[in-house]
Design a protein around this motif. Structure first.
Motif, mmCIF file in Angstrom:
data_model
loop_
_atom_site.group_PDB
_atom_site.id
_atom_site.type_symbol
_atom_site.label_atom_id
_atom_site.label_comp_id
_atom_site.label_asym_id
_atom_site.label_seq_id
_atom_site.Cartn_x
_atom_site.Cartn_y
_atom_site.Cartn_z
ATOM 1 N N ASN A 190 0.944 -1.328 0.105
ATOM 2 C CA ASN A 190 0.041 0.107 0.058
ATOM 3 C C ASN A 190 0.926 1.151 -0.118
ATOM 4 N N GLY A 191 2.237 1.053 0.362
ATOM 5 C CA GLY A 191 2.977 2.264 0.600
ATOM 6 C C GLY A 191 3.002 3.068 -0.721
ATOM 7 N N ILE A 208 -0.537 4.453 -2.122
ATOM 8 C CA ILE A 208 -0.925 5.710 -1.630
ATOM 9 C C ILE A 208 -0.082 6.648 -2.415
ATOM 10 N N GLU A 209 1.373 6.680 -2.575
ATOM 11 C CA GLU A 209 1.943 7.580 -3.269
ATOM 12 C C GLU A 209 1.699 7.692 -4.620
ATOM 13 N N LEU A 250 -1.449 7.437 -5.882
ATOM 14 C CA LEU A 250 -2.775 8.211 -5.599
ATOM 15 C C LEU A 250 -2.493 9.609 -5.304
ATOM 16 N N ALA A 251 -1.316 9.936 -4.588
ATOM 17 C CA ALA A 251 -1.012 11.317 -3.925
ATOM 18 C C ALA A 251 -0.399 12.013 -5.297
ATOM 19 N N LEU A 306 -1.796 12.227 -7.830
ATOM 20 C CA LEU A 306 -2.922 12.873 -8.734
ATOM 21 C C LEU A 306 -3.601 14.002 -8.002
ATOM 22 N N LEU A 312 -1.169 18.604 -4.744
ATOM 23 C CA LEU A 312 0.373 18.927 -4.570
ATOM 24 C C LEU A 312 1.330 18.592 -5.888
ATOM 25 N N TYR A 313 1.083 17.438 -6.418
ATOM 26 C CA TYR A 313 1.841 17.023 -7.155
ATOM 27 C C TYR A 313 1.232 16.975 -8.713
ATOM 28 N N CYS A 331 11.326 2.876 -1.517
ATOM 29 C CA CYS A 331 10.615 2.175 -0.761
ATOM 30 C C CYS A 331 10.114 2.984 0.388
ATOM 31 N N ALA A 332 8.948 3.497 0.210
ATOM 32 C CA ALA A 332 8.022 3.782 -0.800
ATOM 33 C C ALA A 332 8.616 4.708 -1.800
ATOM 34 N N ARG A 366 8.950 7.949 -4.047
ATOM 35 C CA ARG A 366 8.202 9.130 -3.643
ATOM 36 C C ARG A 366 7.707 9.602 -4.723
ATOM 37 N N PRO A 367 6.593 10.431 -4.620
ATOM 38 C CA PRO A 367 5.638 11.161 -5.804
ATOM 39 C C PRO A 367 6.579 11.641 -6.811
#
Ligand code: SF4
Lengths: 359, 148, 128
Positions: free
Chosen positions: B19-20, B23-24, B26-27, B29, B32-33, B115-116, B118-119
């Motif tokens: 999941n790590g 969600i990154e 998803l982040a 989208l 901020l990114y 890991c994870a 980064r966006p």
């Protein structure tokens, strides 16, 4: 006579990135029965204890799930520390508590965003995720990781937070607090949100207790059940009080989380005010021998790590019982009797985390 | 990035990640990114997609799904493996249910480390993949619209 | 350090149903069912609680033992019992929801099962 049909729901989930599958037995538009299937991302990581040193395993325990990551590593460390009788220094306990509350805020904001998205409330979704980024900024500044921190270890923590940074964190939280309150206000009073969630997927207090619901699902049904009350880490010294709401519907489960974000801000502020000085870790000597069940309250609910060791550097058994797994039976109960169009919202309100459930 | 002539569509699949990385992704989208500023749209339908983002290692159950999704995507297509798990299996490499990285099943064009992950690096990976996509498109045009 | 209280009570398999009914009547909730493979035997822990002090019933069982389901008393127990079946290879009788081995699909069947013990038989004719 109405027809019964079975509609498969998932595994490519419309609202979640993770695969969960439900077979919904429908009578017209109404769900009569739901049968969940998981196992799409089963990795079998509990078996890895046989190959890894118990100290290195903290990093794997953390990767059970990328959202409750920090709480998983702390739960595992608690179990080992109890077996070995390690007294973790108070400063480490306080800093762990701060990070745990930060992960709670980020997890709940993530969830609130996803729920808003499932209702088609795009604006609220973006708003929640923007707030979440602010929380993650501080998380990253203090641990180096956004979602996987790797900053807990057996005996304490890997890095300290300097006192000036603690002050800055509190200032930052003060600055975003009005926006968190605003988002809480929207979830509490907005017509759209109430319309979609009030009275939906009701779980009574008795059902919740009997089916083993934990976390916000249980608290949204009025059960006063929060492991933080038992006072592990630093919670005992922070005057913690669980948040419970009585209705047991989707809205109450949602509001419990939304209010817990604000409560987490309070807890962090109190922890910073009381922060003790001193070392941040205790030396670990020897290997664990014995067994322990350690419980903590994750963003999704009560989590248990069971550790059994035999005096060698590899553990005999590590078992994780995550909140999502116990929340599946209550979910099955909630789904019975609702309409098909409401299924995504109801599934979301248990905050399913499949990575956790399947390990 | 003048070489992007079309708006590329992305499909995301979770192999067996923690999941790590998900969600990154998803982040990426969110405000901020904001991947969408590159014209990138997240879709759920493989037939619409140009870029395949995979997080997590491959296990017994996801193997067929990943292969199937890949086969359904129209040419040209690129695959981005996000995170160490997708590259090699990562910390779970020795688990009994993990077969290894994504390249066990389908060819991978870009590996995003972390890991994870980064966006920022995910966005970088996707933008690089778009360059490769463009090359593939040019090659296909040379061959009169056929692959290779 | 706060030590969470946990009492472990060892019982034979035959008393499981009776004991769980007692817990249910006392208003305990089921926390979890978990199994530990120990080489030649298994321990199964049934954990109950009413507050933050936990109690576990512990069964000691062997391969191919049959375990009765407690899902009549605790409806939600099926999720753990299916796990026992899928990962450890036990037969659990009387489950209310039986996934028939499809809850966890693994590449190795019953990965947590104890390794069969190997006895080395001297080859015939090895005697001098
Ligand atoms: S690379 Fe790390 S963060 Fe990403 S899925 Fe794997 S374990 Fe999780």
């Amino acid at each position: 006579m109405s027809n019964r049909i079975v509609v498969p729901f998932g595994p490519q989930h419309p609202v979640l990135p993770e695969p969960i599958h439900l077979d919904l037995v429908l009578e017209d538009e109404r769900v009569v029965e739901a049968i969940p299937t998981i196992g799409y991302i089963h990795r079998g990581l509990e078996k890895l204890v046989e190959k890894r040193d118990f100290k290195d395993y903290v990093l794997i325990a953390e990767r059970i799930c990328g959202i409750c990551s920090f709480t998983h590593s702390v739960t595992y460390c608690n179990a080992i520390e109890q077996i070995m009788g390690i007294e973790v220094p108070p400063r480490a306990q306080f800093i762990r508590t701060i990070w745990m509350e930060y992960s709670r805020m980020h997890s709940h904001l993530l969830w609130l965003g996803l729920t808003a998205d499932a209702m088609g409330f795009e604006n609220l979704f973006m708003n929640a995720w923007r707030l979440r980024e602010e929380i993650l900024d501080d998380m990253e500044a203090t641990t180096g990781g956004r979602v996987i921190q790797g900053s807990s270890k057996v005996g304490g923590i890997r890095l300290d937070i300097p006192d000036e940074k603690l002050g800055e964190m509190v200032d930052h939280l003060k600055a975003i607090r009005p926006r968190l309150e605003e988002s809480n206000r929207i979830f509490t009073h907005d017509q759209t949100v109430r319309h979609r969630m009030r009275g939906l997927g009701v779980l009574t207090k008795e059902e919740a207790w009997d089916l083993g619901a934990v976390g916000p699902v249980a608290r949204g049904s009025g059960c006063d059940m929060d492991v933080r009350s038992s006072g592990y880490s630093a919670y005992g010294e922070l005057g913690f009080k669980p948040i419970t709401l009585p209705h047991g519907d989707c809205l109450d489960r949602c509001l419990v989380r939304s209010q817990e974000v604000l409560a987490a801000v309070d807890l962090v502020e109190r922890a910073v005010a009381k922060m003790p000085d001193g070392p941040i870790e205790e030396k670990v000597k020897g290997n664990p021998d014995g067994e322990c069940f350690a419980f903590t309250e994750q963003p999704r609910g009560e989590c248990m790590h069971y550790v059994k060791a035999n005096g060698t550097k590899n553990l005999v058994r590590h078992r994780v019982r995550t909140p999502t797994l116990t929340n599946i039976p209550p979910l099955v109960k909630m789904l019975a009797g609702i309409e098909l169009a409401d299924v995504p919202v109801v599934v979301l309100t248990i905050d399913p985390c499949i990575g956790c459930a399947e390990r | 990035m003048s070489y992007i002539t079309k708006s590329p569509w992305v499909i995301h699949y979770d192999g067996s990640s923690c999941n790590g990385c998900d969600i990154e992704v998803l982040a990426c989208l969110t405000p901020l990114y904001d991947l969408e500023r590159f014209g990138i749209v997240n879709t759920g339908n493989p037939k619409h997609a140009d870029v395949f983002l995979i997080t997590g290692g491959i296990n017994e159950q996801s193997r067929a799904v990943v292969k199937n999704t890949y086969d359904q995507m129209p040419d040209p297509k690129v695959v981005v493996a996000v995170g160490i798990c997708a590259a090699t299996g990562g910390v779970f490499r020795e688990c009994y249910n993990i077969m290894g990285g994504v390249n066990e099943v389908i060819p991978v064009d870009v590996y995003v480390p972390g890991c994870a992950a980064r966006p920022e690096s995910i966005i970088d990976g996707v933008v690089r993949a778009l360059g490769i996509l463009e090359e593939k498109r040019a090659k296909m045009a040379e061959n009169g619209g056929d692959k290779k | 350090m706060i030590v969470q209280k946990h009492t472990i009570i060892e019982i034979p398999v035959t008393e499981l149903l009776k004991k769980t009914e007692e817990y249910h009547a006392k208003g305990h909730r089921l926390v979890q069912i978990g199994c530990t493979p120990l080489g030649d035997r298994y321990e199964i822990n049934y954990t109950f609680t009413t507050s933050y002090d936990f109690e576990s019933l512990r069964l000691t069982v062997h391969d191919d033992d049959i375990i009765p389901s407690i899902s009549d008393t605790y409806w939600g127990a099926f999720i753990y019992e299916n796990e026992l079946h899928d990962l450890f290879g036990f037969t659990v009788t009387g489950m209310n929801v039986d996934f028939k081995g499809h809850l966890f699909e693994t590449s190795v069947p019953t990965p947590f099962k104890n390794m069969p013990s190997v006895t080395i038989v001297p080859k015939g004719g090895d005697k001098k």
